[in-house]
Design a protein around this motif. Structure first.
Motif, PDB file in Angstrom:
ATOM      1  N   TYR A   6       0.838  -1.206   0.000  1.00  0.00           N
ATOM      2  CA  TYR A   6       0.000   0.000   0.000  1.00  0.00           C
ATOM      3  C   TYR A   6       0.867   1.249   0.000  1.00  0.00           C
ATOM      4  O   TYR A   6       0.519   2.275  -0.605  1.00  0.00           O
ATOM      5  CB  TYR A   6      -0.995  -0.014   1.165  1.00  0.00           C
ATOM      6  N   HIS A  31     -12.879   3.577  -4.397  1.00  0.00           N
ATOM      7  CA  HIS A  31     -12.114   2.664  -3.543  1.00  0.00           C
ATOM      8  C   HIS A  31     -12.212   1.230  -4.077  1.00  0.00           C
ATOM      9  O   HIS A  31     -11.206   0.507  -4.146  1.00  0.00           O
ATOM     10  CB  HIS A  31     -12.635   2.725  -2.103  1.00  0.00           C
ATOM     11  N   LEU A  34     -10.235   0.870  -7.350  1.00  0.00           N
ATOM     12  CA  LEU A  34      -8.794   0.841  -7.098  1.00  0.00           C
ATOM     13  C   LEU A  34      -8.373  -0.521  -6.536  1.00  0.00           C
ATOM     14  O   LEU A  34      -7.339  -1.084  -6.943  1.00  0.00           O
ATOM     15  CB  LEU A  34      -8.412   1.957  -6.116  1.00  0.00           C
ATOM     16  N   ALA A  35      -9.173  -1.035  -5.615  1.00  0.00           N
ATOM     17  CA  ALA A  35      -8.858  -2.343  -5.039  1.00  0.00           C
ATOM     18  C   ALA A  35      -8.833  -3.422  -6.121  1.00  0.00           C
ATOM     19  O   ALA A  35      -7.932  -4.271  -6.153  1.00  0.00           O
ATOM     20  CB  ALA A  35      -9.878  -2.687  -3.956  1.00  0.00           C
ATOM     21  N   GLU A  38      -5.725  -2.940  -8.522  1.00  0.00           N
ATOM     22  CA  GLU A  38      -4.404  -3.201  -7.941  1.00  0.00           C
ATOM     23  C   GLU A  38      -4.324  -4.547  -7.231  1.00  0.00           C
ATOM     24  O   GLU A  38      -3.265  -4.928  -6.736  1.00  0.00           O
ATOM     25  CB  GLU A  38      -4.048  -2.082  -6.959  1.00  0.00           C
ATOM     26  N   ALA A  45      -7.346  -0.135   0.000  1.00  0.00           N
ATOM     27  CA  ALA A  45      -7.584   0.976  -0.921  1.00  0.00           C
ATOM     28  C   ALA A  45      -8.025   2.223  -0.163  1.00  0.00           C
ATOM     29  O   ALA A  45      -7.590   3.348  -0.458  1.00  0.00           O
ATOM     30  CB  ALA A  45      -8.627   0.579  -1.957  1.00  0.00           C
ATOM     31  N   TYR A  49      -6.081   6.055  -0.012  1.00  0.00           N
ATOM     32  CA  TYR A  49      -6.659   7.374  -0.234  1.00  0.00           C
ATOM     33  C   TYR A  49      -6.580   8.233   1.016  1.00  0.00           C
ATOM     34  O   TYR A  49      -6.408   9.454   0.931  1.00  0.00           O
ATOM     35  CB  TYR A  49      -8.103   7.231  -0.709  1.00  0.00           C
TER      36      TYR A  49
END
Length: 445
Positions: A6, A31, A34-35, A38, A45, A49
């Motif tokens: 992270y 969120h 993004l999770a 990645e 996530a 942020y």
């Protein structure tokens, strides 16, 4: 040892933002998106942020998403103050914001866009402001205890612009102005620009030393008294009614004008009446909506004696020609529908919560403040060095102010001015704890 996944992602996104690969205003993935992209957990996530927001490179808007901040515009900066690093906690400048303000702006813009006079906002405006805007400000001022008609109200591009045109309209190079020994840095900058002779008045716990003010007026041709009777910056005092009456008496006896700066006055609950309420013929009352509503809303006002209005109007023509109509229309809409009053009340509550945190986390230190202000003054021991403490805190990514920008006398006290309104409450608590540790550690060395 490799950094956690992270952390690598935080660093990569921050680098893309700072390099411009992610443009200011760009919406970042949700969120969940993004999770998925990645291959990380949703909670991870969210943590990514949160760290980016703490670094100051993104901003979150409830219900809309996470956006890249424009790093060319620092979150807060003071006069003659370097921009604060994006990943630092800013205790040097106040830019208090409340949840939901962005949505208020969005709704107000829709309402202005739907109004019938939109085309008029694209044209030059009357130099002193449109009659309906000055009327809105006059109604707002009546709620502050100032009974005035709209003809005495001048619309400006913020309180600092109000001070600037006041100086331009009433003073000239070499004029003597009485000021507190600790005062607002923005007035010091104006004094330097216009070559005014500032005479510092010693300060007491409740306000300026009025015996010293009277002695000064008796021996020097003081042209103006610059004062902040309601919630002084940086000391937070609220001058009592008797002292206000004496300031007016001194001004009437010796002839100086009074420049009453009320930028933070909205934070004080039920203060004595403003000086202009008792002496409207010799007082210029200057304030604005940047502190009470939003720092980016550059709308201010001056309430002036009628004979000075032509000179103020000339100063506006020489500086901005007129205040931008769109900003003024937005501000006056909020004044008229009660939004401004609600925001002021919420900010008073917010400031009180922050002062309570400061009292807890800085317990045992000699704080000087007002229970509803967004700043506190921290005098240091005689052998302490404010610049050394400031440098130590800067290395820990905390920005604070020394007394130097606020000092008008030849002696600069060793003190820190801590702005409390520019970070969330949890982070404020942790940051003030660090400030206390640094101050106490310095005292032991």
């Amino acid at each position: 040892m490799a950094a956690p996944r992270y952390k690598q992602l935080v660093d990569a996104l921050a680098a893309d933002i700072r390099s411009g690969r992610l443009a200011p205003g760009a919406r970042l993935p949700t969120h969940r998106a993004l999770a998925a992209r990645e291959g990380i957990a949703l909670v991870t996530a969210t943590r990514v942020y949160a760290e980016l927001e703490a670094m100051g490179v993104v901003s979150r808007e409830q219900g809309r998403g996470t956006f890249v901040r424009d790093l060319a515009v620092p979150a807060g900066h003071g006069i003659d103050q370097q921009a604060v690093a994006a990943d630092a906690v800013d205790l040097s400048f106040n830019y208090p914001s409340l949840p939901g303000q962005a949505e208020l702006l969005r709704q107000a813009l829709r309402e202005v866009a739907a109004s019938g006079d939109l085309d008029s906002l694209l044209r030059y405006q009357p130099h002193r402001g449109r009659p309906q805007d000055r009327a809105s400000l006059a109604r707002h001022l009546r709620r502050r205890g100032i009974t005035t008609d709209s003809e005495r109200v001048v619309v400006t591009g913020g309180a600092q612009h109000g001070l600037a045109i006041t100086v331009m309209a009433t003073l000239k190079a070499g004029d003597v102005v009485a000021v507190d020994a600790l005062t607002y840095p923005g007035f010091k900058v104006l004094a330097q620009a216009f070559q005014l002779d500032l005479e510092p008045i010693p300060v007491t716990p409740g306000g300026p030393d009025l015996d010293a003010l009277e002695k000064l007026c008796a021996v020097r041709p003081v042209r103006a008294i610059y004062t902040m009777p309601t919630l002084h910056n940086p000391l937070g005092w609220v001058m009592d009614a008797a002292d206000r009456a004496r300031v007016i008496k001194i001004a009437r006896q010796y002839g100086p004008l009074i420049i009453e700066d009320a930028s933070y006055a909205y934070l004080a609950e039920e203060p004595p009446p403003p000086l202009t309420a008792s002496a409207p013929d010799i007082t210029l009352y200057v304030s604005g909506l940047s502190k009470s509503i939003a720092t980016g809303l550059r709308v201010g006002f001056v309430v002036a004696p009628p004979p000075l209005l032509p000179a103020l109007e000339r100063a506006i023509r020489a500086t901005t020609w007129n205040t931008p109509a769109l900003a003024t229309a937005l501000a006056c809409r909020w004044l008229d529908d009660g939004t401004a009053d609600r925001l002021e009340a919420q900010k008073r509550d917010d400031a009180q919560a922050r002062q309570a945190i400061a009292a807890q986390e800085l317990a045992g230190l000699p704080l000087v403040s007002h229970p509803s202000s967004y700043f506190t003054w921290l005098p240091l021991p005689d052998d302490a060095r404010a610049d050394r403490l400031t440098a130590t805190l800067a290395r820990q990514r905390i920005s604070v102010s020394t007394a130097e920008p606020y000092t008008t006398s030849t002696h600069t006290p060793q003190a820190l001015r801590l702005a409390l309104g520019s970070t969330d409450l949890d982070r404020l608590r942790v940051t003030l704890r660090t400030v206390r540790e640094v101050v106490l550690e310095d005292a032991c060395t």
